[in-house]
Design an enzyme around this catalytic site. Structure first.
Site, mmCIF file in Angstrom:
data_model
loop_
_atom_site.group_PDB
_atom_site.id
_atom_site.type_symbol
_atom_site.label_atom_id
_atom_site.label_comp_id
_atom_site.label_asym_id
_atom_site.label_seq_id
_atom_site.Cartn_x
_atom_site.Cartn_y
_atom_site.Cartn_z
ATOM 1 N N ASP A 295 0.828 -1.209 0.000
ATOM 2 C CA ASP A 295 0.000 0.000 0.000
ATOM 3 C C ASP A 295 0.860 1.255 0.000
ATOM 4 O O ASP A 295 2.036 1.236 0.372
ATOM 5 C CB ASP A 295 -0.943 0.006 1.214
ATOM 6 N N GLU B 282 0.180 -1.364 5.752
ATOM 7 C CA GLU B 282 1.230 -0.825 6.621
ATOM 8 C C GLU B 282 1.026 0.656 6.887
ATOM 9 O O GLU B 282 1.268 1.138 7.998
ATOM 10 C CB GLU B 282 2.605 -1.069 5.982
#
Length: 348
Positions: A29, A94
């Site tokens: 991400d 994350e």
């Protein structure tokens, strides 16, 4: 256990599958963008005449994930067989705390079956030629302090005033911030990870100009250096709340208390293997505490040593910033570096 987003694992089995494996981790991400502030379209991977590749995630951390893959590909194509199994992991979420990613993953049977003995994760681009090697992280304390009081007319000196309590807490916490900043500024040997940062990020309260509100809510982003006793730190905050007056409430949006750090002793088997790779490429490195938070904290929390390392020297620090970029020469050299690092640690 269900995950909102997939976790991808690529495995290269070693010659001794019973030996503890090596995990090369990266997150898939990225943070949002404000396209109007970018010189080039932020998801185009545009390369300019200087070889700078622009795009969200070029530093944080698509580069490292690709470098891991390319390094393993080179080793395989060269006919190498390494002792330890290598797992390349690509995890989600994350950037929003890893709660539905690595935090859950390390407690699954799938992860335990990987038999991980050592992990590499992300570092940070730096404008200098000395690359940080992160062996620990600061503890994230995101806390919300609600200061309750008596409401009333804005023309009066009301007792039990929520604003006075809020002022006391702001003064105490921002006073701590000033102390820690002065400590950092006065000692050139310290880095941001060696001190505790405090920032007031949200203030809420009030409904009308002439009405004293019944509460003010304060949100602080605190990052605590791992040399600080967590329980004592929280007790200090609660003592300040008691001093401020009655009716204060504390709520944690995040409280990460584990303070495990990875050994960086020259005789540690894993770090010795890394150091040999650093030396082969004549890298200047410095062992540091990571100033923010990565998935490494969850790996260390379950007892696995993890090092954060992104070979991006002489590069402006632009993670989460506009016009994030990485020069192609820095990127390609990183593949060379990881090829040797991976070979070394998988042969321990």
């Amino acid at each position: 256990m269900l995950f909102r987003s997939p976790i991808v694992i690529m495995t290269w089995v070693g010659t001794d599958p019973s030996a503890a494996s090596v995990m090369l981790n990266s997150h898939t991400d990225v943070v949002p963008v404000y396209p109007e502030h970018w010189t080039y379209e932020p998801f185009s991977a545009f390369k300019d005449e200087k070889g700078n590749i622009y795009g969200r995630g070029t530093q944080d951390m698509k580069c490292v994930g690709i470098q891991h893959i390319e390094a393993v590909r080179r080793l395989k194509e060269a006919g190498k067989r390494l002792k330890r199994t290598i797992h390349l992991t690509f995890v989600p979420d994350e950037e929003i705390g890893g709660y539905d990613g690595m935090k859950l993953f390390v407690h699954t049977k799938d992860f335990k079956d990987m038999n991980v003995g050592f992990a590499l994760d992300e570092g940070i681009a730096v404008p200098e030629d000395t690359i940080p090697v992160y062996y620990g992280e600061r503890n994230v304390f995101w806390l919300e302090i609600t200061c309750n009081g008596s409401p009333g007319h804005g023309s009066r000196f009301l007792e039990n005033n929520a604003a006075i309590k809020a002022q006391y807490m702001i003064n105490k916490l921002l006073g701590l911030r000033a102390e820690q900043k002065a400590k950092l500024d006065s000692d050139p040997s310290l880095t941001l990870g060696d001190v505790t940062t405090v920032n007031l990020t949200i203030m809420e309260g009030g409904i009308q100009t002439n009405v004293v509100p019944d509460k003010f809510k304060l949100t602080f982003d605190i990052r605590i250096t791992p040399t600080t006793n967590i329980d004592e730190f929280e007790a200090m905050i609660r003592a300040w709340m008691k001093e401020a007056g009655e009716g204060l409430e504390l709520k944690f949006a995040q409280r990460f208390a584990d303070q495990t750090m990875t050994p960086v002793d020259p005789d540690d088997i894993w770090f010795k293997a890394l150091t040999a790779g650093f030396n082969k490429h004549n890298l200047k490195t410095k062992n540091e505490i990571f100033p923010a938070a990565t998935d490494s904290r969850y790996i260390r929390e379950v007892g696995i040593p993890a090092i954060g390392f992104s070979p991006m020297p002489n590069t402006p620090t632009l993670l989460h910033d506009h016009n994030e970029f990485l020069n192609e020469d820095i990127f390609l050299r990183g593949i060379d570096i990881f090829t040797d690092l991976i070979s070394n640690i998988a042969s321990v």
